[in-house]
Scaffold this motif. Structure first.
Motif, mmCIF file in Angstrom:
data_model
loop_
_atom_site.group_PDB
_atom_site.id
_atom_site.type_symbol
_atom_site.label_atom_id
_atom_site.label_comp_id
_atom_site.label_asym_id
_atom_site.label_seq_id
_atom_site.Cartn_x
_atom_site.Cartn_y
_atom_site.Cartn_z
ATOM 1 N N LEU A 1 0.971 -1.214 0.101
ATOM 2 C CA LEU A 1 -0.030 -0.056 -0.098
ATOM 3 C C LEU A 1 0.985 1.211 -0.120
ATOM 4 N N ALA A 2 2.096 0.984 -0.035
ATOM 5 C CA ALA A 2 3.101 2.087 0.058
ATOM 6 C C ALA A 2 3.114 2.917 1.360
ATOM 7 N N HIS A 3 2.616 2.126 2.446
ATOM 8 C CA HIS A 3 2.636 2.871 3.758
ATOM 9 C C HIS A 3 4.058 2.713 4.392
ATOM 10 N N ARG A 4 4.580 3.638 5.224
ATOM 11 C CA ARG A 4 5.830 3.453 5.854
ATOM 12 C C ARG A 4 5.342 2.462 6.978
ATOM 13 N N VAL A 5 6.501 1.618 7.217
ATOM 14 C CA VAL A 5 6.261 0.560 8.073
ATOM 15 C C VAL A 5 7.103 0.419 9.206
ATOM 16 N N GLY A 6 7.123 0.034 10.568
ATOM 17 C CA GLY A 6 7.907 0.009 11.533
ATOM 18 C C GLY A 6 8.357 1.278 12.132
ATOM 19 N N THR A 7 9.009 1.035 13.214
ATOM 20 C CA THR A 7 9.505 2.352 13.989
ATOM 21 C C THR A 7 10.899 2.855 13.261
#
Length: 436
Positions: free
Chosen positions: A380-386
Motif C-alpha cells: 500500500l506504499a505505507h511506511r512500516v515499523g519504527t
C-alpha cells in the motif's frame, strides 16, 4: 554613573558646521549610550555596541524630555507597565539607560541586539493573513492538490470565525467555535480543518507571532460533541470485489472504468493511477515504477503487477499505442478524480476508489495470514515499523509483495488470469476493447 542629566538632555542643542548651519550633534552618556540632536532640534537615543567585532549603532527611540513614560502616567499607573520596554517609542533618560543596558547584555551574550529589539515589534497578523502566509511558505513541499485543499478548506470553514482574530489570541475556545458547525455534519472535513488550523498556529508560533502553546487536543475533544463512528473512506467488502470486477469487464471499455479496475488490482491511490504512464510500466518485468512526484509520501515506489493487472493493461491498448498516459481523458490530459468516482456511481456503487485499498488490506489480513502484515503495508506504499526498524530494513520485500499481489489478482479478477470456470475469455475482452 552616566554623564547626562535630565536638564542636560532637555537643553541639548544641535551643533553648527563651518558654514554656520546647524548639524547633528551627539552627547555621550556613557557605556555606548548617546542622545542625538538633529539640525531641527529633534532628539533621539542611540546605543553603540560591538557585535561580532563590528560597531553597531542601534536606535532606541525618541527622547522624552518632558518625562513621558513613567513620569507622564504617574508612579504605578498600569498604562505604563502594559507597554514592554522594547516597544516604548519615547524614552526618558532612565528608560533609555535601562533599555541600553538590556541590549548591551544581549550583545555580550552573542545575540544580535537589533533583532532582540525588534522581536516584540513584529506585527501580529490575523488568522486569515497567517493562512495566506503559511500556504505561501509551505506549498512547495505539497502536491498542488494538497496545497489547494489546505487553503480552500480554511477559507471556507475556519476564516468565518477565526479570520479577523490575531493568531496570538486564538485558543481552544476559538477553535471549538470554528469547528462546531461542521464537526458532526462533515466529520472528515472537520478533522482536516482542525489539523490545518493547528498547522497555521504552529507556523505562527515558529514565526514569533504567538508565544502561547497550541490549543490542547484534549480540550478540543471535550468541547466538541462526539462524532459518529466511522468517517473512513467508504469501502466495498472484499468478498464483493470479484463480482464487481467481472461485471465491469463485461461492459464497454472506457478509460475511467479501466482506471478503477487497475486501481483495484494494484491497491493504488486514485491520483497515482490517473497519472500512470506507459513509461512507468515494465510488462516484461511486471513492475510499475512510480516516481516520488506522484506519491503521497514523496518517495518513489515500485508496484509488482499481477498477471491480472498485466492482462488488463495489454487488453486496454495495443502495442503501438502504449505511449504517454495510460488512462487519458477526452482532451488527452489525466482523468479527473471525479471521473473515477462517476464510473463507480454508474455501476451503482456508493463506495470510494480509495476504499478498495481498505478492501485489499482486509482481504490480506483474513485470507493471507501466513504473509506478514508488513508486506501488505508495503504494498500500500505505507511506511512500516519504527524509525529504528526502518533504518535497518533495507529490503522492499518485493518477492513477498509479488506473491501477495498475484494472489489478490487471482482472487479479484480470476477471468483475467484464466483460472475461473465461468470466465470471460481474454480474446473476447480484447475484442471489446478494440471496438471502443
Amino acid at each position: 554613573m552616566g554623564k547626562l542629566t535630565v536638564a542636560k538632555v532637555r537643553n541639548a542643542k544641535p551643533g553648527f558646521g563651518s558654514s554656520g548651519k546647524p548639524v547633528k550633534r551627539a552627547y555621550q552618556d556613557g557605556d555606548g549610550l548617546f542622545v542625538l540632536v538633529a539640525p531641527s532640534g529633534a532628539k533621539s537615543w542611540m546605543l553603540r555596541v560591538q557585535v561580532d567585532g563590528k560597531r553597531r549603532d542601534i536606535g532606541l527611540g525618541t527622547v522624552d524630555v518632558d518625562g513621558l513614560g513613567t513620569e507622564a502616567f504617574g508612579k504605578g499607573d498600569p498604562r505604563h507597565s502594559e507597554i514592554p520596554l522594547m516597544l516604548r517609542k519615547s524614552l526618558s533618560l532612565a528608560e533609555a539607560r535601562e533599555k541600553a543596558a538590556a541590549l548591551r547584555k544581549l550583545a555580550k551574550a552573542g545575540n544580535d541586539p537589533k533583532v532582540e529589539r525588534d522581536r516584540q515589534r513584529v506585527k501580529v497578523p490575523s488568522f486569515a493573513e497567517a493562512v495566506t502566509e503559511a500556504h505561501k511558505a509551505l506549498k512547495s513541499g505539497w502536491s498542488e492538490r494538497t496545497a489547494k485543499a489546505f487553503k480552500a478548506s480554511l477559507e471556507e470553514h475556519a476564516n468565518p470565525k477565526l479570520g479577523e482574530l490575531k493568531v496570538n489570541a486564538i485558543g481552544s475556545a476559538e477553535v471549538i467555535t470554528a469547528l462546531a458547525p461542521i464537526w458532526t455534519d462533515k466529520p472528515v472535513m472537520a478533522r482536516k480543518v482542525r489539523s490545518r488550523i493547528g498547522q497555521v498556529l504552529a507556523f505562527a508560533k515558529a514565526r514569533g507571532w504567538r508565544t502561547d502553546a497550541l490549543p490542547d487536543a484534549r480540550e478540543l475533544r471535550t468541547g466538541l460533541s462526539k462524532q459518529a463512528r466511522g468517517g473512513n473512506f467508504a469501502a466495498m467488502p472484499f468478498a464483493e470485489v470479484p463480482a464487481f470486477i467481472a461485471d465491469e469487464l463485461g461492459k464497454g471499455a472506457s478509460a475511467s472504468r479501466y482506471a478503477v479496475l487497475f486501481a483495484i488490482l494494484t491497491a493504488a491511490r486514485s491520483g497515482e493511477v490517473r497519472q500512470v504512464t506507459w513509461e512507468q510500466i515494465d510488462l516484461e518485468a511486471r513492475t510499475w515504477t512510480r516516481p516520488a512526484s506522484v506519491m503521497k509520501m514523496k518517495e518513489g515506489h515500485v508496484v509488482t503487477l499481477s498477471d491480472a493487472a498485466v492482462a488488463l493493461l495489454e487488453a486496454f491498448a495495443p502495442k503501438d499505442m502504449r505511449k504517454g498516459l495510460i488512462f487519458a481523458g477526452t482532451r488527452g490530459g489525466p482523468l479527473s478524480d471525479m471521473s473515477l468516482t462517476k464510473a463507480l456511481r454508474t455501476a451503482g456503487r456508493t463506495e470510494t476508489v480509495h476504499g478498495f485499498r481498505s478492501a485489499f488490506r482486509d482481504w490480506a489480513a483474513e485470507k493471507m495470514p501466513t504473509i506478514p502484515a508488513m508486506v501488505a503495508e508495503m504494498a500500500l506504499a505505507h511506511r512500516v515499523g519504527t524509525a529504528t526498524e526502518q533504518a535497518y530494513l533495507r529490503s522492499d520485500l518485493r518477492d513477498m509483495r509479488r506473491a501477495l499481489m498475484e494472489a489478490w489478482g487471482r482472487f479479484a479478477a480470476p477471468s483475467l488470469t484464466g483460472i475461473a470456470g465461468n470466465v470471460t475469455p481474454l480474446r473476447r475482452l480484447e475484442s471489446r476493447v478494440r471496438q471502443r
